[in-house]
Design a protein around this motif. Structure first.
Motif, PDB file in Angstrom:
ATOM      1  N   TYR A 212       1.124  -1.010   0.083  1.00  0.00           N
ATOM      2  CA  TYR A 212      -0.081  -0.093  -0.240  1.00  0.00           C
ATOM      3  C   TYR A 212       1.078   1.116  -0.233  1.00  0.00           C
ATOM      4  CZ  TYR A 212      -3.375   3.449   1.168  1.00  0.00           C
ATOM      5  OH  TYR A 212      -4.192   4.762   1.193  1.00  0.00           O
ATOM      6  N   ALA A 213       0.333   2.680  -1.094  1.00  0.00           N
ATOM      7  CA  ALA A 213       1.509   3.500  -1.282  1.00  0.00           C
ATOM      8  C   ALA A 213       0.666   4.461  -1.275  1.00  0.00           C
ATOM      9  CB  ALA A 213       2.504   2.841  -2.052  1.00  0.00           C
ATOM     10  N   GLY A 214      -0.747   4.290  -1.076  1.00  0.00           N
ATOM     11  CA  GLY A 214      -1.696   5.613  -1.454  1.00  0.00           C
ATOM     12  C   GLY A 214      -2.188   5.726  -2.802  1.00  0.00           C
ATOM     13  N   ALA A 215      -3.219   6.296  -2.672  1.00  0.00           N
ATOM     14  CA  ALA A 215      -3.345   6.208  -4.444  1.00  0.00           C
ATOM     15  C   ALA A 215      -2.644   7.130  -5.522  1.00  0.00           C
ATOM     16  CB  ALA A 215      -4.647   7.983  -4.344  1.00  0.00           C
ATOM     17  N   ASP A 216      -1.800   7.626  -5.290  1.00  0.00           N
ATOM     18  CA  ASP A 216      -0.884   8.337  -5.748  1.00  0.00           C
ATOM     19  C   ASP A 216       0.635   7.675  -5.993  1.00  0.00           C
ATOM     20  OD1 ASP A 216       0.230   9.144  -3.899  1.00  0.00           O
ATOM     21  OD2 ASP A 216       0.421  11.412  -4.839  1.00  0.00           O
ATOM     22  N   ASN A 217       1.033   6.216  -5.533  1.00  0.00           N
ATOM     23  CA  ASN A 217       1.534   5.346  -5.180  1.00  0.00           C
ATOM     24  C   ASN A 217       2.900   5.851  -4.890  1.00  0.00           C
ATOM     25  OD1 ASN A 217       3.005   2.837  -5.688  1.00  0.00           O
ATOM     26  ND2 ASN A 217       4.371   4.094  -7.114  1.00  0.00           N
ATOM     27  N   MET A 218       2.622   7.622  -3.590  1.00  0.00           N
ATOM     28  CA  MET A 218       3.774   8.515  -3.439  1.00  0.00           C
ATOM     29  C   MET A 218       4.056   7.749  -1.848  1.00  0.00           C
ATOM     30  SD  MET A 218       5.315   9.304  -6.324  1.00  0.00           S
ATOM     31  CE  MET A 218       4.827   9.154  -7.347  1.00  0.00           C
ATOM     32  N   GLY A 219       3.133   7.794  -1.360  1.00  0.00           N
ATOM     33  CA  GLY A 219       3.208   7.071   0.435  1.00  0.00           C
ATOM     34  C   GLY A 219       3.375   5.701   0.506  1.00  0.00           C
ATOM     35  N   ALA A 220       3.760   6.200   1.845  1.00  0.00           N
ATOM     36  CA  ALA A 220       4.528   5.070   3.001  1.00  0.00           C
ATOM     37  C   ALA A 220       5.706   5.837   3.609  1.00  0.00           C
ATOM     38  CB  ALA A 220       4.522   3.950   2.350  1.00  0.00           C
ATOM     39  N   GLU A 221       5.761   7.419   3.447  1.00  0.00           N
ATOM     40  CA  GLU A 221       6.480   7.410   3.586  1.00  0.00           C
ATOM     41  C   GLU A 221       6.668   8.348   5.318  1.00  0.00           C
ATOM     42  OE1 GLU A 221       9.881   8.188   2.241  1.00  0.00           O
ATOM     43  OE2 GLU A 221       9.309   7.788   0.508  1.00  0.00           O
ATOM     44  N   LEU A 222       6.996   6.260   5.986  1.00  0.00           N
ATOM     45  CA  LEU A 222       6.726   6.427   7.436  1.00  0.00           C
ATOM     46  C   LEU A 222       7.450   7.310   7.855  1.00  0.00           C
ATOM     47  CD1 LEU A 222       5.742   2.642   7.709  1.00  0.00           C
ATOM     48  CD2 LEU A 222       4.339   4.973   7.142  1.00  0.00           C
ATOM     49  N   GLY A 223       9.154   7.267   8.107  1.00  0.00           N
ATOM     50  CA  GLY A 223      10.384   8.262   8.212  1.00  0.00           C
ATOM     51  C   GLY A 223       9.562   9.671   8.617  1.00  0.00           C
ATOM     52  N   HIS A 224       8.842  10.080   7.538  1.00  0.00           N
ATOM     53  CA  HIS A 224       8.937  11.626   7.771  1.00  0.00           C
ATOM     54  C   HIS A 224       6.646  11.567   7.951  1.00  0.00           C
ATOM     55  CE1 HIS A 224      12.400  12.476   5.504  1.00  0.00           C
ATOM     56  NE2 HIS A 224      11.613  11.074   4.474  1.00  0.00           N
ATOM     57  N   THR A 225       6.481  10.590   8.769  1.00  0.00           N
ATOM     58  CA  THR A 225       5.675  11.054   9.998  1.00  0.00           C
ATOM     59  C   THR A 225       5.980  12.509  10.785  1.00  0.00           C
ATOM     60  OG1 THR A 225       5.750   9.825  10.846  1.00  0.00           O
ATOM     61  CG2 THR A 225       4.007   9.090   9.346  1.00  0.00           C
ATOM     62  N   LYS A 226       5.018  13.232  10.989  1.00  0.00           N
ATOM     63  CA  LYS A 226       5.337  14.343  12.121  1.00  0.00           C
ATOM     64  C   LYS A 226       5.712  13.667  13.167  1.00  0.00           C
ATOM     65  CE  LYS A 226       6.634  18.389   9.900  1.00  0.00           C
ATOM     66  NZ  LYS A 226       6.860  17.092   8.456  1.00  0.00           N
TER      67      LYS A 226
END
Length: 322
Positions: free
Chosen positions: A156-170
């Motif tokens: 799962y990487a979101g609708a635009d395939n640019m997600g799952a950047e978990l290290g850059h969650t606030k």
């Protein structure tokens, strides 16, 4: 001689090295080949190296291209599924590269590309420590913090395939500066780099700390292993550092738990090698920090088991889910 088994080619692309492997249908890597990547090379040169190391892995396995089902690649990048452009690969300085066009010049196979952390997480759910689960998250705690999400056995990487950047969650508003340019990211507190930075600051205030002694009185020698060793030996500075570190990590994971409710959370990377020294407090704190943790429960936090092979296996089987 006719070969009836099916084989898959997986390539794990890192900022400094490329490792290709031939994987059989039972997720066994039967041959592996690696090469160093030189930052600053052109796209043509780097893609040539990616293809070359992949071809050498095929040869090492005693196979030919005809025996390979597909070429899967995991790399630190984001691919736009609508344009097939590699939108961003920070470690190479690539932006909006028609990566498939470059790759097809070298190896005539179906090509599948995924973000490296997503691919490693997929590898772990296929053949690693999450193999009994279908929904899992992974955080890789190294120089940065990578992340991957698998839901119902699919990336799962979101609708635009640019997600799952978990290290850059606030983790913290207006907090420590992250390498991405934002402030307060999980990576700024939970990477090995962040832990070492905190240790350097701590030993300047407490030069009698065992950390500095183990580092031979040179701050540049301080690493995660030394900090953990000092904590095991009872050094109060190291114990405080790991207490803060596991608190940040549990707090970050708690947000992921309430959003995704995975069956399991895996930790990979160098810091995860500390095992229970990290896992035990994180699991304890996660229950406290997570909404309704006592009532609903929280998923277990465990160590990933495949190491660098996770990316190869995950890459090799991308054709099954893309």
């Amino acid at each position: 001689m006719k070969i009836s088994k099916k084989y898959y080619l997986g390539l794990d692309v890192g900022g400094t090295s490329f490792v290709a492997g031939i994987v059989d249908e039972s997720y066994n890597i039967i041959a592996k080949e690696g090469i160093s990547a030189k930052i600053g090379n052109t796209v043509d040169e780097l893609v040539y190296n990616m293809a070359d190391v992949s071809k050498k892995a095929i040869q090492k396995a005693g196979l030919s291209i005809d025996n390979i089902s597909s070429w899967g690649i995991c790399m630190p990048s984001n691919i736009n599924p609508k344009t097939n452009l590699l939108v961003h690969a920070n470690c190479f300085g690539w932006k909006n590269i028609p990566i498939y066009d470059y790759l097809k010049k070298h190896i005539p196979l179906p090509i599948y590309i995924a973000n490296d952390a997503n691919g490693a997480t997929y590898g772990e759910i296929l053949a690693g420590s999450a193999s009994q689960y279908s929904t899992a998250l992974m955080l890789t705690l190294g120089t940065g913090v990578g992340g991957g999400i698998i839901i119902d056995n699919k990336i799962y990487a979101g609708a635009d395939n640019m997600g799952a950047e978990l290290g850059h969650t606030k983790l913290m508003y207006d907090g420590a500066l992250c390498t991405c340019g934002q402030k307060g990211c999980l990576e700024a507190y939970c990477s090995a780099t962040a832990l070492i930075r905190a240790a350097n600051e701590a030993v300047r205030k407490e030069p009698s700390s065992l950390i500095l002694s183990l580092a031979k009185n040179n701050e540049n020698n301080i690493n995660g292993e030394i900090i953990c060793r000092a904590a095991i030996d009872g050094d109060p500075v190291a114990i405080k550092l790991l207490d803060d570190y596991t608190s940040y990590l549990a707090a970050g994971i708690s947000s992921l738990v309430v959003i995704f409710r995975p069956e399991v959370i895996m930790l990979g990377g160098g810091i995860a090698h500390a095992g229970d020294l990290i896992l035990k407090p994180v699991n304890q704190k996660l229950r406290i920090y997570t909404h309704a943790g006592d009532e609903i429960g929280v998923p277990p936090v465990i160590c990933a088991s495949l190491g660098n092979d996770a990316g190869i296996i995950g890459a090799a089987f991308l054709e099954k889910i893309m």
